[in-house]
Design a protein around this motif. Structure first.
Motif, PDB file in Angstrom:
ATOM      1  N   THR A  54     -15.293  -0.070 -47.186  1.00  0.00           N
ATOM      2  CA  THR A  54     -15.699  -1.385 -47.673  1.00  0.00           C
ATOM      3  C   THR A  54     -15.774  -1.380 -49.196  1.00  0.00           C
ATOM      4  N   ARG A  55     -15.794  -2.566 -49.739  1.00  0.00           N
ATOM      5  CA  ARG A  55     -16.134  -2.770 -51.149  1.00  0.00           C
ATOM      6  C   ARG A  55     -17.118  -3.925 -51.202  1.00  0.00           C
ATOM      7  N   LEU A  56     -18.161  -3.806 -52.037  1.00  0.00           N
ATOM      8  CA  LEU A  56     -19.193  -4.818 -52.112  1.00  0.00           C
ATOM      9  C   LEU A  56     -19.457  -5.223 -53.547  1.00  0.00           C
ATOM     10  N   LEU A  57     -19.828  -6.476 -53.733  1.00  0.00           N
ATOM     11  CA  LEU A  57     -20.225  -6.969 -55.038  1.00  0.00           C
ATOM     12  C   LEU A  57     -21.714  -6.728 -55.231  1.00  0.00           C
ATOM     13  N   ASP A  58     -22.078  -6.134 -56.358  1.00  0.00           N
ATOM     14  CA  ASP A  58     -23.469  -5.934 -56.759  1.00  0.00           C
ATOM     15  C   ASP A  58     -24.267  -5.072 -55.785  1.00  0.00           C
ATOM     16  N   ASP A  59     -23.597  -4.127 -55.129  1.00  0.00           N
ATOM     17  CA  ASP A  59     -24.304  -3.221 -54.226  1.00  0.00           C
ATOM     18  C   ASP A  59     -23.414  -2.023 -53.917  1.00  0.00           C
ATOM     19  N   THR A  60     -23.970  -1.086 -53.159  1.00  0.00           N
ATOM     20  CA  THR A  60     -23.267   0.143 -52.813  1.00  0.00           C
ATOM     21  C   THR A  60     -22.455  -0.047 -51.546  1.00  0.00           C
ATOM     22  N   SER A  61     -21.191   0.324 -51.570  1.00  0.00           N
ATOM     23  CA  SER A  61     -20.329   0.211 -50.394  1.00  0.00           C
ATOM     24  C   SER A  61     -20.322   1.531 -49.622  1.00  0.00           C
ATOM     25  N   THR A  62     -19.752   1.499 -48.415  1.00  0.00           N
ATOM     26  CA  THR A  62     -19.733   2.677 -47.554  1.00  0.00           C
ATOM     27  C   THR A  62     -18.354   2.885 -46.952  1.00  0.00           C
ATOM     28  N   ALA A  63     -18.161   4.064 -46.404  1.00  0.00           N
ATOM     29  CA  ALA A  63     -16.940   4.387 -45.665  1.00  0.00           C
ATOM     30  C   ALA A  63     -17.298   5.316 -44.522  1.00  0.00           C
ATOM     31  N   ARG A  64     -16.458   5.304 -43.483  1.00  0.00           N
ATOM     32  CA  ARG A  64     -16.687   6.162 -42.319  1.00  0.00           C
ATOM     33  C   ARG A  64     -15.346   6.577 -41.748  1.00  0.00           C
ATOM     34  N   VAL A  65     -15.222   7.841 -41.395  1.00  0.00           N
ATOM     35  CA  VAL A  65     -14.001   8.330 -40.752  1.00  0.00           C
ATOM     36  C   VAL A  65     -14.386   9.195 -39.559  1.00  0.00           C
ATOM     37  N   VAL A  66     -13.546   9.161 -38.528  1.00  0.00           N
ATOM     38  CA  VAL A  66     -13.666  10.066 -37.389  1.00  0.00           C
ATOM     39  C   VAL A  66     -12.407  10.925 -37.376  1.00  0.00           C
ATOM     40  N   ILE A  67     -12.604  12.235 -37.449  1.00  0.00           N
ATOM     41  CA  ILE A  67     -11.502  13.175 -37.605  1.00  0.00           C
ATOM     42  C   ILE A  67     -11.350  14.004 -36.329  1.00  0.00           C
ATOM     43  N   ASN A  68     -10.115  14.154 -35.878  1.00  0.00           N
ATOM     44  CA  ASN A  68      -9.806  15.125 -34.818  1.00  0.00           C
ATOM     45  C   ASN A  68      -9.290  16.391 -35.481  1.00  0.00           C
ATOM     46  N   PRO A  69     -10.115  17.416 -35.620  1.00  0.00           N
ATOM     47  CA  PRO A  69      -9.682  18.626 -36.324  1.00  0.00           C
ATOM     48  C   PRO A  69      -8.646  19.401 -35.516  1.00  0.00           C
ATOM     49  N   ASP A  70      -7.676  19.951 -36.234  1.00  0.00           N
ATOM     50  CA  ASP A  70      -6.688  20.801 -35.570  1.00  0.00           C
ATOM     51  C   ASP A  70      -6.527  22.084 -36.376  1.00  0.00           C
ATOM     52  N   GLY A  71      -6.174  23.187 -35.704  1.00  0.00           N
ATOM     53  CA  GLY A  71      -5.986  24.463 -36.390  1.00  0.00           C
ATOM     54  C   GLY A  71      -7.245  24.913 -37.106  1.00  0.00           C
ATOM     55  N   ASN A  72      -7.066  25.468 -38.318  1.00  0.00           N
ATOM     56  CA  ASN A  72      -8.222  25.962 -39.080  1.00  0.00           C
ATOM     57  C   ASN A  72      -8.969  24.841 -39.791  1.00  0.00           C
ATOM     58  N   CYS A  73      -8.518  23.582 -39.580  1.00  0.00           N
ATOM     59  CA  CYS A  73      -9.232  22.429 -40.147  1.00  0.00           C
ATOM     60  C   CYS A  73     -10.655  22.365 -39.618  1.00  0.00           C
ATOM     61  N   CYS A  74     -10.858  22.772 -38.364  1.00  0.00           N
ATOM     62  CA  CYS A  74     -12.191  22.717 -37.763  1.00  0.00           C
ATOM     63  C   CYS A  74     -13.165  23.608 -38.532  1.00  0.00           C
ATOM     64  N   GLU A  75     -12.731  24.804 -38.873  1.00  0.00           N
ATOM     65  CA  GLU A  75     -13.598  25.716 -39.624  1.00  0.00           C
ATOM     66  C   GLU A  75     -13.953  25.141 -40.984  1.00  0.00           C
ATOM     67  N   ARG A  76     -12.975  24.541 -41.658  1.00  0.00           N
ATOM     68  CA  ARG A  76     -13.235  23.969 -42.985  1.00  0.00           C
ATOM     69  C   ARG A  76     -14.188  22.780 -42.887  1.00  0.00           C
ATOM     70  N   LEU A  77     -14.007  21.937 -41.851  1.00  0.00           N
ATOM     71  CA  LEU A  77     -14.888  20.789 -41.693  1.00  0.00           C
ATOM     72  C   LEU A  77     -16.312  21.218 -41.351  1.00  0.00           C
ATOM     73  N   GLY A  78     -16.464  22.391 -40.770  1.00  0.00           N
ATOM     74  CA  GLY A  78     -17.800  22.902 -40.484  1.00  0.00           C
ATOM     75  C   GLY A  78     -18.583  23.234 -41.743  1.00  0.00           C
ATOM     76  N   ARG A  79     -17.911  23.324 -42.883  1.00  0.00           N
ATOM     77  CA  ARG A  79     -18.577  23.638 -44.153  1.00  0.00           C
ATOM     78  C   ARG A  79     -19.009  22.391 -44.924  1.00  0.00           C
ATOM     79  N   VAL A  80     -18.710  21.205 -44.390  1.00  0.00           N
ATOM     80  CA  VAL A  80     -19.025  19.967 -45.114  1.00  0.00           C
ATOM     81  C   VAL A  80     -20.543  19.815 -45.254  1.00  0.00           C
ATOM     82  N   ARG A  81     -20.987  19.455 -46.447  1.00  0.00           N
ATOM     83  CA  ARG A  81     -22.409  19.259 -46.710  1.00  0.00           C
ATOM     84  C   ARG A  81     -22.633  17.932 -47.453  1.00  0.00           C
ATOM     85  N   SER A  82     -23.712  17.245 -47.042  1.00  0.00           N
ATOM     86  CA  SER A  82     -24.060  15.967 -47.665  1.00  0.00           C
ATOM     87  C   SER A  82     -24.368  16.141 -49.149  1.00  0.00           C
ATOM     88  N   TRP A  83     -23.919  15.178 -49.953  1.00  0.00           N
ATOM     89  CA  TRP A  83     -24.124  15.095 -51.395  1.00  0.00           C
ATOM     90  C   TRP A  83     -23.358  16.171 -52.171  1.00  0.00           C
TER      91      TRP A  83
END
Length: 346
Positions: free
Chosen positions: A33-62
């Motif tokens: 999304t994009r918003l005027l005068d406020d913070t916008s958000t985004a969301r994705v749902v990923i189907n990990p394949d191969g070693n992508c799963c291991e890398r996605l396990g390292r994701v950390r907020s902020w």
């Protein structure tokens, strides 16, 4: 001539250092999304394949950022604020660069005299990011044309709230990737044109009477020591009074300028158009990456009893793609919310 087209999305997750943590090419759901005068958000749902799963396990907020691309063009980016791992998928939610300002406070005392609101906003942003900058830019399209004094105290209030307060009194802002765009409320540059043919499933035209005011009073404190007002009884609507308090306003002249700005954007009754979560036609004469809040589109519609032929300001954009797989792109929906307010009418 640019057209909306049918976009396909990819995503990438990057570290604060700029290094790529993981690509996310197999997406089953995407929303940004994009918003005027406020913070916008985004969301994705990923189907990990191969070693992508291991890398996605390292994701950390902020620590990490989500970057979203439409047909290879960067359209959205910001810090990850939530991640969920489940069997066969990873869901990631993020907010744009403005989210950091909701976790920052003023880092020094400052008093502005008679200053344009874009200059004050620029200082708030730069001060907010000064101790720790995850990467940002500020782009001033034009001065706000609304001037006034403001005072901020070290460690008092969230920077994001101070920025939203400025937006209530004559300034517009939005985020596009790492760029925070500042522009006047009266900005009317158009990025495209929409007709009934471009909205085949229809739209809703709504008049928001709750936003109407014929007189505004703006105070700098609750004691009435700093006070400004604009407007009065209207020959058509009668008298509808609204009160706003902003403690950062230190003098009557600044409060009066803020009241005049509020009056301009709330008289006459603001009219909103929403595309009802339907897809803008791929042949519509707009470029989706250029649909930025604060800019305008020219809208001509006669499908409802409220006929519209007007240049309208973009308030929000929502783009979704669902049902995709590695070989088959999903179906994209582009939702647009635009509005006519007193600023555009003027």
């Amino acid at each position: 001539m640019a057209v909306a087209g049918c976009g396909t999305h990819t995503a990438r997750i990057i570290d604060r250092s700029g290094a790529t943590v993981s690509t996310a090419d197999v997406l089953t759901e995407v929303e940004w999304t994009r918003l005027l005068d406020d913070t916008s958000t985004a969301r994705v749902v990923i189907n990990p394949d191969g070693n992508c799963c291991e890398r996605l396990g390292r994701v950390r907020s902020w620590r990490h950022k989500l970057m979203v691309y439409r047909d290879g063009e960067f359209v959205w980016g910001g810090p990850i604020i939530q991640a969920e791992w489940s069997l066969g998928q990873v869901e990631i939610a993020a907010a744009d660069v403005l989210a950091w300002l909701d976790r920052r406070v003023p880092h020094q005392d400052i008093e502005f005299g008679d200053s344009d609101l874009t200059d004050i906003a620029s200082w708030l942003i730069e001060d907010g990011f000064a101790p720790d900058d995850p990467g940002h830019q500020v782009e001033v399209i034009a001065p706000a044309g609304v001037r006034g004094a403001r005072e901020y105290r070290r460690d008092v209030g969230q920077t994001g709230d101070h920025l939203r307060d400025l937006a209530e009194t004559g300034l517009d802002y939005t985020a596009v990737g790492d760029i925070i765009v500042l522009l006047p409320e009266t900005h009317t540059a158009s990025v495209g044109r929409l007709t009934d043919a471009d909205l085949p499933d229809g739209l809703v035209v709504a008049e928001d009477g709750t936003a109407l005011a014929t007189r505004w009073i703006v105070a700098g404190d609750d004691e009435g020591d700093v006070l400004g007002e604009a407007g009065g009884a209207d020959a058509y609507y009668g008298l509808l009074e609204r009160y706003l308090e902003q403690t950062s306003i230190p003098d009557d002249a600044s409060a009066t300028a803020a009241a005049r700005s509020k009056l301009r954007s709330s008289l006459p009754v603001p009219v909103f158009i929403d595309s009802q979560q339907v897809t803008i036609s791929p042949q519509a004469a707009v470029s989706v990456p250029k649909l930025v809040p604060g800019w305008c589109v020219d809208v001509t519609s006669a499908t409802t009893c409220r006929t519209i032929t007007q240049r309208l300001k973009i308030l929000g954009v929502k783009v979704t793609e669902t049902g995709g797989s590695g070989n088959t792109p999903g179906s994209e929906s582009v939702q647009l919310q635009v509005a006519a307010t007193g600023a555009e009418t003027a």
